[in-house]
Design a protein around this motif. Structure first.
Motif, short mmCIF file in Angstrom:
data_model
loop_
_atom_site.label_atom_id
_atom_site.label_comp_id
_atom_site.label_asym_id
_atom_site.label_seq_id
_atom_site.Cartn_x
_atom_site.Cartn_y
_atom_site.Cartn_z
N GLU A 46 3.55 34.89 90.77
CA GLU A 46 3.64 33.54 91.34
C GLU A 46 5.06 32.99 91.27
OE1 GLU A 46 1.28 34.47 89.23
OE2 GLU A 46 -0.65 34.10 90.22
N ILE A 47 5.73 33.20 90.14
CA ILE A 47 7.10 32.72 89.99
C ILE A 47 8.02 33.45 90.96
CG2 ILE A 47 9.08 32.62 88.42
CD1 ILE A 47 7.09 32.25 86.13
N ALA A 48 7.88 34.78 91.04
CA ALA A 48 8.72 35.56 91.95
C ALA A 48 8.49 35.16 93.40
CB ALA A 48 8.45 37.05 91.76
N ALA A 49 7.22 34.88 93.76
CA ALA A 49 6.91 34.43 95.11
C ALA A 49 7.57 33.09 95.40
CB ALA A 49 5.40 34.35 95.31
N ASP A 50 7.50 32.17 94.44
CA ASP A 50 8.12 30.86 94.62
C ASP A 50 9.64 30.97 94.80
OD1 ASP A 50 5.70 29.56 94.44
OD2 ASP A 50 5.93 29.01 92.34
N LEU A 51 10.26 31.87 94.04
CA LEU A 51 11.71 32.05 94.15
C LEU A 51 12.11 32.58 95.52
CD1 LEU A 51 12.48 33.63 90.64
CD2 LEU A 51 13.19 31.36 91.44
N ARG A 53 10.25 32.39 98.37
CA ARG A 53 9.64 31.71 99.51
C ARG A 53 10.64 31.00 100.43
NH1 ARG A 53 5.93 29.69 96.96
NH2 ARG A 53 4.33 31.22 97.49
N PRO A 54 11.60 30.23 99.91
CA PRO A 54 12.52 29.53 100.83
C PRO A 54 13.29 30.50 101.74
CG PRO A 54 12.74 28.66 98.61
CD PRO A 54 11.89 29.89 98.51
N TYR A 55 13.65 31.66 101.20
CA TYR A 55 14.42 32.63 101.98
C TYR A 55 13.52 33.38 102.96
CZ TYR A 55 17.44 31.60 98.04
OH TYR A 55 18.18 30.95 97.07
N VAL A 56 12.28 33.63 102.56
CA VAL A 56 11.32 34.28 103.46
C VAL A 56 11.00 33.35 104.63
CG1 VAL A 56 8.98 35.18 103.66
CG2 VAL A 56 10.36 35.73 101.64
#
Length: 295
Positions: A46-51, A53-56
């Motif tokens: 979840e943390i890695a996804a949040d990190l 997400r803005p770039y994706v």
């Protein structure tokens, strides 16, 4: 040049995720990285996804699901996938183990359990990135989707969940570019490439229509991807252009302390995860970006 410098194993820990993103100039870092594959069965998912997400969401970074059937804990309950896990509740088969099970006396039950775990991982991925349902990119840890039973389970899950698969890694690597630049090709890696190439013949005709695959670099120099150079990349790109493909150059950058790996007791995987070679690969991604800027 349609070249993606790609990092597998993204999201083992929060710090590793941050360090990998820092290898992408498109994400505000310093390096040639342009895409990643995320572990959904990681405690740090979840943390890695949040990190990321803005770039994706901005299109600066491409994201793929890194289907994992060999390391760490499953996303399905252990009671649903007993052939895949040990008494500790962690995955217990490597590539060869999965291949053997796919031909053993329990092969039909094994396939059912494979599909259940694929379903659990894709579901968790789409919960974090719902937009990926229409633009799903898929690969796997240790390239296990080259095993036909794993491939079939993954494709059946993609269909049942109504996903549109737009990119699937074809982990078959040509040797000609390595010969052209004089790379040493370790025999063990050549054997891996030969086995994957042989197995992939069963999968080629089952790739969904409209799904792309890139020309792949990442098995022959496995463990030594810091030897990747622009002449090697250009040799791959020359072949890819003739085939109307892009190129995917696979790295496993950034080491993780062994006690923080997905399963510290799974020694072969944990030692690879903690290897200094991963930090050398991170340095190579920074060097490739610098050398490109000088070209």
């Amino acid at each position: 040049m349609g070249v993606a410098f790609h990092a597998d194993d993204y999201g083992i820990t929060e710090q590793q995720a941050r360090d990998i993103l820092a290898l992408s100039s498109a994400c505000g870092g310093d390096g040639a990285l342009s895409s990643v594959s995320i572990f959904v069965n990681s405690p740090a998912f979840e943390i890695a996804a949040d990190l990321a997400r803005p770039y994706v969401e901005s299109g600066a970074l491409r994201m793929a699901l890194h289907l994992n059937l060999v390391e760490g804990r499953p996303c399905a309950s252990t009671a649903e996938v007993p052939l895949l896990v040990n008494a500790r509740g962690t995955f217990c088969n490597d590539f060869v183990g999965l291949l053997k099970l796919s031909h053993g006396p329990q092969r039909w039950e094994f396939r059912r359990q494979l599909q259940r775990e694929c379903e659990a991982q894709i579901t968790r991925y789409l919960q974090a990135f719902p937009q990926m349902k229409d633009v799903l990119r898929l690969d796997s840890h240790q390239h296990t989707h080259a095993v036909p039973a794993v491939f079939d389970a993954a494709m059946a899950t993609v269909r049942e969940q109504g996903c549109t698969l737009v990119h699937l890694r074809c982990p078959v690597e040509p040797l000609r570019p390595h010969r052209a630049v004089g790379n040493h090709m370790p025999p063990i890696n050549l054997a891996k490439d030969a086995l994957i190439t042989w197995l992939w013949r069963s999968n080629r005709g089952k790739v969904p229509a409209g799904c792309a695959s890139s020309l792949f670099c990442g098995v022959v120099l496995s463990g030594a991807m810091d030897k990747v150079s622009w002449p090697l990349v250009e040799a791959f790109d020359s072949i890819a252009r003739d085939r109307a493909q892009n190129v995917e150059v696979l790295f496993h950058p950034v080491s993780v302390p062994i006690e923080q790996c997905l399963d510290p007791q799974n020694e072969p995987f944990a030692q690879a995860c903690a290897s200094e070679a991963r930090d050398r690969e991170a340095a190579c991604l920074r060097k490739l970006a610098h050398n490109r800027s000088l070209a």
